[in-house]
Each structure stands twice: as C-alpha cells, then as structure tokens.
Design an enzyme around this catalytic site. Structure first.
Site, PDB file in Angstrom:
ATOM      1  N   LYS B 209      -0.787  11.407 -16.746  1.00  0.00           N
ATOM      2  CA  LYS B 209       0.291  10.841 -17.286  1.00  0.00           C
ATOM      3  C   LYS B 209      -0.187   9.220 -17.472  1.00  0.00           C
ATOM      4  O   LYS B 209       0.122   8.554 -18.380  1.00  0.00           O
ATOM      5  CB  LYS B 209       1.555  11.004 -16.369  1.00  0.00           C
ATOM      6  CG  LYS B 209       2.869  10.132 -16.676  1.00  0.00           C
ATOM      7  CD  LYS B 209       3.989  10.781 -15.851  1.00  0.00           C
ATOM      8  CE  LYS B 209       4.028  10.746 -14.499  1.00  0.00           C
ATOM      9  NZ  LYS B 209       5.211  11.435 -13.869  1.00  0.00           N
ATOM     10  N   GLU B 215     -10.273  11.775 -11.013  1.00  0.00           N
ATOM     11  CA  GLU B 215     -10.851  13.322 -11.256  1.00  0.00           C
ATOM     12  C   GLU B 215     -11.011  13.379 -12.796  1.00  0.00           C
ATOM     13  O   GLU B 215     -12.036  13.953 -13.353  1.00  0.00           O
ATOM     14  CB  GLU B 215     -10.185  14.196 -10.559  1.00  0.00           C
ATOM     15  CG  GLU B 215     -10.413  14.150  -9.029  1.00  0.00           C
ATOM     16  CD  GLU B 215      -9.569  13.252  -8.274  1.00  0.00           C
ATOM     17  OE1 GLU B 215      -8.896  12.371  -8.917  1.00  0.00           O
ATOM     18  OE2 GLU B 215      -9.248  13.377  -6.966  1.00  0.00           O
ATOM     19  N   GLY B 269       4.351  14.949 -11.814  1.00  0.00           N
ATOM     20  CA  GLY B 269       3.403  15.837 -12.138  1.00  0.00           C
ATOM     21  C   GLY B 269       3.810  17.227 -11.734  1.00  0.00           C
ATOM     22  O   GLY B 269       3.620  18.242 -12.477  1.00  0.00           O
ATOM     23  N   ARG B 270       4.321  17.707 -10.523  1.00  0.00           N
ATOM     24  CA  ARG B 270       4.372  18.955 -10.250  1.00  0.00           C
ATOM     25  C   ARG B 270       5.824  19.775 -10.854  1.00  0.00           C
ATOM     26  O   ARG B 270       6.198  20.814 -10.851  1.00  0.00           O
ATOM     27  CB  ARG B 270       4.904  18.930  -8.498  1.00  0.00           C
ATOM     28  CG  ARG B 270       5.720  18.058  -8.211  1.00  0.00           C
ATOM     29  CD  ARG B 270       5.713  17.805  -6.471  1.00  0.00           C
ATOM     30  NE  ARG B 270       6.782  16.835  -6.136  1.00  0.00           N
ATOM     31  CZ  ARG B 270       6.425  15.455  -5.878  1.00  0.00           C
ATOM     32  NH1 ARG B 270       5.478  14.948  -6.452  1.00  0.00           N
ATOM     33  NH2 ARG B 270       7.468  14.667  -5.723  1.00  0.00           N
ATOM     34  N   GLU B 356       4.627  18.696  -1.508  1.00  0.00           N
ATOM     35  CA  GLU B 356       4.787  17.284  -2.128  1.00  0.00           C
ATOM     36  C   GLU B 356       6.102  16.685  -2.208  1.00  0.00           C
ATOM     37  O   GLU B 356       6.181  15.491  -2.206  1.00  0.00           O
ATOM     38  CB  GLU B 356       3.815  17.359  -3.335  1.00  0.00           C
ATOM     39  CG  GLU B 356       3.203  15.704  -3.769  1.00  0.00           C
ATOM     40  CD  GLU B 356       2.351  15.785  -4.975  1.00  0.00           C
ATOM     41  OE1 GLU B 356       2.501  16.666  -5.912  1.00  0.00           O
ATOM     42  OE2 GLU B 356       1.401  15.262  -4.871  1.00  0.00           O
ATOM     43  N   HIS B 387      -3.407  43.491   3.606  1.00  0.00           N
ATOM     44  CA  HIS B 387      -4.586  43.767   4.161  1.00  0.00           C
ATOM     45  C   HIS B 387      -5.262  42.541   4.715  1.00  0.00           C
ATOM     46  O   HIS B 387      -6.596  42.621   4.950  1.00  0.00           O
ATOM     47  CB  HIS B 387      -5.617  44.561   3.199  1.00  0.00           C
ATOM     48  CG  HIS B 387      -5.148  46.039   2.743  1.00  0.00           C
ATOM     49  ND1 HIS B 387      -5.694  46.890   3.142  1.00  0.00           N
ATOM     50  CD2 HIS B 387      -4.271  46.290   1.763  1.00  0.00           C
ATOM     51  CE1 HIS B 387      -4.894  47.965   2.604  1.00  0.00           C
ATOM     52  NE2 HIS B 387      -4.073  47.596   1.820  1.00  0.00           N
ATOM     53  N   LYS B 502      -6.347   7.396  -1.601  1.00  0.00           N
ATOM     54  CA  LYS B 502      -7.025   6.976  -2.722  1.00  0.00           C
ATOM     55  C   LYS B 502      -7.541   5.679  -2.604  1.00  0.00           C
ATOM     56  O   LYS B 502      -8.606   5.179  -2.894  1.00  0.00           O
ATOM     57  CB  LYS B 502      -5.917   6.709  -3.916  1.00  0.00           C
ATOM     58  CG  LYS B 502      -5.666   8.068  -4.681  1.00  0.00           C
ATOM     59  CD  LYS B 502      -4.518   7.891  -5.874  1.00  0.00           C
ATOM     60  CE  LYS B 502      -3.820   9.060  -6.419  1.00  0.00           C
ATOM     61  NZ  LYS B 502      -3.006   8.859  -7.292  1.00  0.00           N
TER      62      LYS B 502
END
Lengths: 525, 525
Positions: B209, B215, B269-270, B356, B387, B502
C-alpha cells in the site's frame, strides 16, 4: 528415584517466593554475555538474557532440576526403563540416532540399538539403489519423486525436515528427488498431490506404525486407484510402494509393497522423525549421508542433555524456564518464531511434539494434577509473523513467552545488497531488533504507541541450517519436552486423548446407533 | 452513539453473575436444532449448541449487543465515520465488495464505492486480456504463472484464498494460471520460488500500500535480478510486473511496472483480500467471475451482519460468545479447525486478522483497558490436527474454545468408497465425532482414559467450499473481529505494535549507534 508432582517440590515453593525479574530493567550487555549456553557441543547456542530469571531464580531452578531428578530420569529412560507408563512401553527415540549410554538396551529379545542401526543400514542401501537408478519403477524408469503417505507424526516431522533441507541440498549441489506428502483424509488432499505426479517415476512411502491408520490406508487406496486409472501400460502399484511400519503390523509382510522398513512401539509417532519414519523419505530425497548428519546432530544434543548443571544444558534450562513461565508466572502459551523460511512447518511439528506430549491432566500414575501442564504452542516464520500476529505479542493484554530461532547465513547462498544490506542481514537485524523491542518496550506520550516491554524471549542461534544443526534443533525440543514432562510428573509418551474421537467417528459411520446427539451433529454434515 | 469500555456495561456484570452452563449436561437434539443461525443468507450456517450459553446468557448477550450499540457502530463504519481513530481514517473494506447501505461514502473528493468498483472493472479487463493471451510477456509468450510479492496482509489472505479455490476451479474445469507467492525477507524464500519459474511466462504482482515495505521491495529487486540473469534475450522485467498500491505511493507511477491497481488507506492490510490486493491475483489465476462470486458471498455476509437480533446474525453472535468465553470464562486462546485441506492456510490468515486487530491494551481513545482483549488464535486443518495437538484440547489443563468449519462435499469430486464409506464421509464423520467428544467427554475407570468434556465448540457449515461460500466465511470472521473490537471498545484497524521493531531493525542495520544492548544481540547473529 522418586516420582513426585511439581507442587510437592520445595524448589517450586521457593520459586514462587522469589522476587520477579523485570527483563525491561535487567537487560545489560553483561547479562547477554553471561546468559547463554551451548547446545549439542556448540552446533547451536541458547540465549536466555531476555527471560525473566536471575541468579536467585536460576539457583532455585537448579534445585528443582535436582529435586525432580531430571538427569537420573533421563538416564533411566535411555537405559530402557518403562517410562511410557500408560502403555507400559520403553521410550527409545534417542537410541534411534545413537547409543547415548554405553550399555545396550535389550527388549523383546533383541539389542534395540542394533535393531535401529540395522534399519538405517537397510535405508542406506535402498536409498542409494533408488538414487543411483539401479532400482527402478515397474515400467523401467528411474524414480524422480518420493511421496510420503502418513498423518500426524508420520507427516508433520518428516515434512518439516524435508522443507528445512531443500535449500541446504540446493546450496550444496546435492541431487534431489522431489518430496511430496499426502496426509488428510479429505480426498482433495490426495487428489491435489496425485495431479502433480508422474506415476511411473514416483515411489510412495506408506507410513503407519500399526498399519491400521484410517487416513493412511484410505489415501493408499486412492493412490493405487489413481495408478491403475492412469492407463500406463504394465504399471504395477506394488513396485511403486514401500512401507514404514512395525514388524507385527499387517503392512509388514504385505504383497502390495516392494520393501518394508521397521520401527517399533518404543518410538512414539511424534518422536519418529529420526527413525525410519523420517529416514526413508529424507534419504531418498537428499541421500543417506544428509540423514546421517542429521542423526549425528541430534545425537550430540542427546549427549549434551546428560549434563546436570542447568547452565551448561540448554534443553534442560529451556525446559525449566518454560515451567517457570507456565507455573509461576502463569503464561498460557508459547510462540515459536524461526527466522528462516526453511523452517516454515517446523512450528507445526513442535505444536504436535509439545501439545500431544504434555497436554495432560493426570500424572504418570493416572492421578489428576493440581497445576497447569503443557502450554498452547503456535508460530510462523519471521519476518512474516511481524506483519501478522506480532501486534498482539507486543501490545496485547497477555504476555506470550517467545522462542526465536536464527541463523547467520542463508542456505542457498543467493542474496543481493539493497540499501546497503543483504536480505540475510535484514532478516537477522529484524530478529535482534524484535528481542530488544519485546523486552525493553518503549515509553511514549501517545499510549497507543506505548510498549510496556517485559515480553520475555529466548533465542537459539546457529551459523547455518545444516542437517546437523537441524538434528540438534529437533532433539533440543524433544529433550526439552521430555524434561518438562518429568517436571510435571507426566507420561509424555502416550496420547489417550485422541482415542475418544476415533471411537465416535466409527459410530458416526455406523449410523450413530443409540446416540441421537451424535446423529444430530452428523446430520448437519 | 456512546463508546464505553466493556467493563462499564451492565450486561457484562449480569453475565458474570449468570449461572454457568455445562455443555456436557446440556447437549440435546432439541438444543442442536434450536441453536443455529444462517450466515450470508444461508450460504453458511452457524451452530452453537456446544457453546456454554443458554436462554439467560443469550438474553444478556443480546443486551450487551444493544448496550454497546454494535449495529449502530457497524452502520457508522459503513457510512464513513472515522472508526480508525488512531490513524484518523475511514474503514471501508466492506464497501470494496459492495454498497451495504444505500448512501454513497464520499471521501477525498470521490465516491469511494465507485472508486473500488472502478478498480474491479480494471482488474476484470486486465485479467481477461492476460488469460485470453491478448496481453503477453516481453518475449511474446502468454503468461501461465502469476507470482505475488507481498507480506502480511498482502500475502496471508490472498495466499489462503488462492489455495482455497484451486480445487474448486479444478472440479469445475476452470482454466487456471498457477499462483506463487514470495513474502519473507529471508532470501531463501525468493530463491526457492524463483527456481520454479519460467520467467518469460510469469507475471509478478507487487503488493504494498505504501510502496515502501522493506521485504517487498527487496524481493522485487531479487526477482528483477533473477530475470536479468536469466539470459533470456530481450526480456524486460517491467513488462512482467504490475503493482497493487495506493495512488500516492512511489509505485503508483513507476516505470518499472506495466500497470498499477489501486486501493487506499481506508482498507487495512489484513482486510484487503477482497480489494485489489486479493483481486488481481485471484482474477488472473481463476478468472474475474470467480473473484466476483467471492465478493458477492462476502457482501451477503456484510448485509446479514446488519441484523440486530443476535440469534439471526451469525457473526455478531459468534463475536459475543467469543467475548463471553474470553472475559467471563477466562479462556485465553481459540483454535480454528477447518475440516478441509483447501483451507490449510486459512487459520494463518485468521491469526493475523484477529490478533493484529484486537491484540491491543488501550481503547479507541488510547486509554488502557482493565480487561483482556484478543485471544491467541491458532489452527490446522482436520483431520490432521486430530493426530497432532488435539491431545491437549481433549485432556490438557486449559479449556480452548474451538471453531470447526466443515463442508458436505469435497471440491474436486474425486473420491472412493473404502470400508463402506467415502473419504469425504470419513472426514465429516470425524468432525461430528469431535464436537461430541469434546463436549460430552467420557467417564472411565482409568483416569488416563477419562475425558472431562465441557470443551466448548461452534461449527460453521456449508454445502461446498465455493467462491461465494469462501467470501462469506472471510467476511464472517472480519465482521466477528469488528464486533469484538466494538465490544472491547478498541480500534481494530491500526497496528502501532508493529512499529517499534521496524525502527529498531533500521538501527541494527545502521550499526546500533548508542545502543550496546541492541548491538550485543545483533552480534549474536
């Protein structure tokens, strides 16, 4: 040797009275230098400066370790005592990677160390034949893909290790057979994997200790069906399948597999990655030598775990600090945060290892315990997690102890400098930054930008994620979980909690006779 | 409209006094029939008979909903009020999939609904051109693969949705472009994906955005480097890359991309899977129609969330029961358990979405709250989880509320009958069995085989995991998280907790000036 509950120890009472440590205040360079210990003869190092302990608490943790006779219990386990009390079984996964104590373990009329070693030799020979192209599929073509069919311990550990070693093998120029995994009884799982396979060149590995696991047998049949329907002339499913099972299982002498490799009741599913369950697929994919290196690394961690001084025994100290966090400070979960994409599924394996081993409410004698036991374990690789759930870890209302794992180098050796640093440097910088951010926090006039700190963490570091380091990491966590089981006085080696669901699932498939509530839920689906 | 903390409500006080419900005792067929509500106009149904509520508690939950004015706050959000108080932004992710309220939302001088719709039209046109082969790569070849470069919300949601729809597309015979994802700054992540790509036929989607995500820009440069090094004659990286970003970002008008698609600060973002962030990759991979169906399903859930009667509003009721479990019963985590391999990464997306959004310690006005907020969220698909960590869920010392998700049919339609049942029937039988096993438990003379029961769960069911159902499921959880944020009086739409790490990472890369503690950790790595 005495087995007593955690709340019967004097050391726990002392720990509860000890002054609590504020990591936010305590963190100094001296502390960082002092609070570290080697793991597996230096393959890894464990750093706990950001954990809420001090000299007083470490002294009491040492006393707790001594009082609960953790090393004696570990030695008893290694020596072949029946430590899986519920199922009345020995616990021998450490032996599957090497003889930690000199005395052989004799059970069922055989030397168990020799039995596991013999299976390794068979795996070595078989995998070399496949990889060299001597041993081929039923239509004469060499194998390029191995596909493991298994669930739980027959899937999570081997899959996590396979993913962890792909980059290593590539970086070192090691020939790879592609690995695939089918686990879920959801038919879409098998269908998706099958779609990607060249059946003539695929060798399936069927993994089930009992030889009766519903999901695994179902997926085997789906695969055989797909091979038959492929229409490839002369293809014979039995020549494309091997089994990893116990000697007494119906799979052991099945005509439907071309070879069987064995393990036994003394290796629980979640502890089986370092026996044939992980060994066959990893040896086929990367060569036996890579798997042997992994075993050697794990063995070094097993040897290191014999050390009674908790400051020199990383898995022991990690276990003790974990119990301190859980039972004294009351933290209900733990996050595993590997800064390595290669370890993307390692937290899922540790989730099983830890939660299935110590998610228990009765002690080893079947008596209810009056304290909390195994925590919830979850995690994703960094830096991905930083952009996901770290918000809660930093500013949520609960404190979640964190376990970071980091490596100085990447596996493939491909990297570039951008804005003055490589990606690997950025990755490591983020990891170091997070430890400090969590521990120290930050004051701010804006409460929304306020970080309380005191979010505790530990760090496991190695130079590079090699097979030996991976083995050491695996064994570190297995031994940590074992020591915590001893601390809580649990049997960490059975899993009675999975039985009820299985029984009821059979009843659903039988039409829910006499059980209208079960029928009502079944009718929703 | 009044914003007050949860502990200032009368309804919470009433709930704390209400008699607690034993699900073990209460579970009857009548209850199962009664305690269900439709979601998204019947695309899904929500079942809460195994949750610890009764008529009294449901009444108080309704009063809590009314007292906290949840529907009014939702309507305010839809209408364009500044609900992201920290960042002073509107919250418009619901609008990105359709107009829930009739009145247009005007911001920054434009009709925001029209803006999002305009972007969808651009995505439709572009994806059709790529899929039809009209729009090709720089060497004249059509695209067969799309590779998203993004992290956090630009990765987890789109990736989870892509994996969820692969089987659907295959079952329906829809042409697919293969989807790949690069997220981690670990250079091994990009290297591994790049190794599998035919660069001439790959279109990269760069998602950030701000256009400044470390990254993502790093991985873009790794990709451009790899394209240049591929030695393919005439290949031009810029013709193999599109951006999804905000109009004001440096990427928006970059010459290095052939096209840019936009979203804005009003979609976190999420919450961005249903705008261009998920839309470009999903439309390219499966066709725009599939993505539009997903949007329609989500929109139906958004409309359903307007209902004030909690028994007719599944996301609202799910939110309320979650807060009851967390704040009245004190359960610290929640497991998401989809019985569908297609949803293998959906829990990881929900982990971000929930943790978040609501992992906060201050309310929307920046004042510390005196109660716990967002729980830890984790999960894996069933039956795999059975399992693995289910042992702790059944017999551990903590109660973990469970959310099951199930489907009557599988996606690919490939299945076989083994021992009298299909794989899909076995999958569904296991799910029904687990609900009952957790709730009812089982008495046994052997305490090790004793199940206390009262392990609470809810269930979301649909006929099949179609795009519309997936959209409804996504919106169900988004709206649940939104309602819980209102209940806790939080701002669920910022993430200040990710900033400190950050900042410190930049300091590490600059050599840790004046910060010896940071330097000491940095030196370990």
């Amino acid at each position: 040797m005495e087995f007593k509950n955690l709340d019967q120890t004097k050391a726990l009472a002392a720990l509860q009275k000890d002054k609590k440590v504020s990591v936010r205040e305590a963190l100094t360079t001296q502390r960082i230098a002092k609070y570290q210990s080697p793991e597996a003869g230096g393959l890894l190092s464990y750093h706990y400066a950001a954990m809420p302990v001090d000299e007083q608490i470490l002294g009491d943790l040492q006393r707790l370790s001594d009082e609960q006779e953790l090393i004696a219990k570990y030695k008893a386990l290694l020596g072949g005592e029946v430590m899986n009390t519920g199922e009345k079984r020995l616990v021998l996964h450490q032996l599957s990677r090497g003889q930690v104590l000199p005395t052989p373990v004799i059970a069922d009329g055989e030397d168990k160390g020799k039995f596991y070693k013999g299976q390794l030799e068979r795996i070595k020979e078989f995998s070399e034949q496949v990889r060299s192209g001597k041993l081929v599929g039923s239509t004469g073509k060499s194998f390029t893909t191995v596909c493991q069919i298994g669930i739980g311990g027959s899937d999570l550990g081997p899959r996590a290790l396979y993913l962890a070693l792909q980059g290593y093998a590539q970086g070192k120029g090691i020939k790879q057979l592609e690995g695939k995994f089918i686990s879920n009884v959801d038919p879409d799982d098998a269908a998706q994997v099958i779609d990607t396979l060249d059946m003539e060149r695929t060798l399936f590995i069927l993994v089930s200790k009992s030889g009766t696991t519903l999901e695994t047998l179902t997926n085997r049949d789906l695969v055989i069906d797909a091979i038959k329907e492929s229409g490839i002339k002369g293809i014979d499913p039995a020549k494309h399948m091997v089994a990893v099972t116990s000697k007494t299982s119906p799979l052991a002498k099945s005509k439907d597999v071309r070879e069987s490799f064995f393990f036994d009741d003394y290796i629980g599913g979640r502890y089986s990655s370092s026996c044939a369950v992980g060994g066959v697929v990893l040896s086929l994919a990367f060569g036996y030598d890579v798997f042997q290196e992994l075993l050697d690394g794990a063995h070094q961690a097993d040897v290191a775990a014999l050390e009674p001084d908790i400051r020199k025994n990383a898995s022991l100290l990690d276990a003790l600090i974990g119990v301190y966090n859980r039972n004294v400070l009351g933290y209900p979960s733990t996050a595993i945060l590997p800064y390595s994409q290669a370890l993307s599924r390692f937290p899922a394996h540790l989730q099983q290892l830890d939660m299935e081993s110590n998610g228990k409410h009765v002690n080893r004698d079947g008596k209810p315990v009056a304290y909390v036991t195994g925590p919830v374990i979850f995690g994703e690789p960094g830096t991905n997690g930083q952009h996901s759930f770290y918000q809660l870890l930093h500013q949520g209302t609960d404190i979640i102890p964190l376990q970071f794992v980091g490596f100085k180098q990447n596996q493939r050796g491909k990297d570039i400098v951008i804005q003055g640093s490589t990606s690997q440097q950025k990755l490591c910088a983020n990891l170091a930054a997070q430890i400090v951010a969590f521990a120290r926090g930050k004051d701010d006039e804006n409460p929304n930008k306020q970080f309380a700190g005191n979010r505790v963490s530990s760090l496991l570091v190695a130079k590079e994620l090699t097979p030996a380091v991976l083995g050491a990491l695996l064994a570190h966590y297995e031994n940590k979980v074992m020591f915590q089981g001893f601390l809580w006085n649990l049997n960490s080696f059975d899993q009675e909690g999975v039985q009820l669901g299985k029984t009821l699932a059979k009843q659903v498939l039988a039409g829910c006779p006499g059980d209208p509530v079960l029928k009502a839920f079944s009718d929703l689906l």
